[in-house]
Scaffold this motif. Structure first.
Motif, PDB file in Angstrom:
ATOM      1  N   VAL A 173      -1.186  45.032  69.976  1.00  0.00           N
ATOM      2  CA  VAL A 173      -1.206  46.329  69.901  1.00  0.00           C
ATOM      3  C   VAL A 173      -0.693  47.175  68.364  1.00  0.00           C
ATOM      4  O   VAL A 173      -1.282  47.251  67.313  1.00  0.00           O
ATOM      5  CB  VAL A 173      -1.213  47.595  70.731  1.00  0.00           C
ATOM      6  N   GLU A 222      -2.710  47.590  64.182  1.00  0.00           N
ATOM      7  CA  GLU A 222      -2.305  48.897  64.679  1.00  0.00           C
ATOM      8  C   GLU A 222      -1.920  48.993  63.136  1.00  0.00           C
ATOM      9  O   GLU A 222      -2.354  49.658  62.229  1.00  0.00           O
ATOM     10  CB  GLU A 222      -1.772  49.881  65.378  1.00  0.00           C
ATOM     11  N   ASP A 224      -8.138  51.863  73.690  1.00  0.00           N
ATOM     12  CA  ASP A 224      -7.558  51.034  73.119  1.00  0.00           C
ATOM     13  C   ASP A 224      -8.558  50.105  72.447  1.00  0.00           C
ATOM     14  O   ASP A 224      -8.281  49.896  71.420  1.00  0.00           O
ATOM     15  CB  ASP A 224      -6.387  50.522  73.349  1.00  0.00           C
ATOM     16  N   LYS A 257     -10.077  51.745  69.645  1.00  0.00           N
ATOM     17  CA  LYS A 257      -9.038  52.279  68.406  1.00  0.00           C
ATOM     18  C   LYS A 257      -9.132  50.988  67.509  1.00  0.00           C
ATOM     19  O   LYS A 257      -8.925  51.279  66.221  1.00  0.00           O
ATOM     20  CB  LYS A 257      -7.680  52.585  68.971  1.00  0.00           C
TER      21      LYS A 257
END
Length: 81
Positions: A10, A14, A61, A64
């Motif tokens: 993640v 990101e 998630d 995203k």
């Protein structure tokens, strides 16, 4: 077992997402599924799909991480990315 932790994956993605312009700022040329296939590696898409299916990653998630939402997300993975 996954070669890296969920939090590491993640965090990495990101950072990548922050470094690239939002989809809304890109010129829309052609089919979005083709663009998405070029933007997401098959390996990454596969890991996202497996993590969502197994309940280890929330859809929120996954949306995203992929910049896809709802029907577009489902269509992308149902087409076999």
């Amino acid at each position: 077992a996954s070669p890296c932790s969920r939090s590491a994956m993640v965090t990495f993605h990101e950072n990548v997402r922050r470094a690239t312009p939002p989809v809304s700022q890109l010129r829309h040329r052609g089919k979005s599924s083709t663009t998405t296939r070029k933007r997401l590696s098959i390996t990454f898409a596969s890991h996202i799909n497996n993590a969502v299916k197994s309940g280890k990653l929330l859809y929120r998630d996954a949306y995203k991480l992929t910049s896809l939402k709802g029907d577009t997300f489902q269509k992308f993975f149902n087409e076999g990315y």
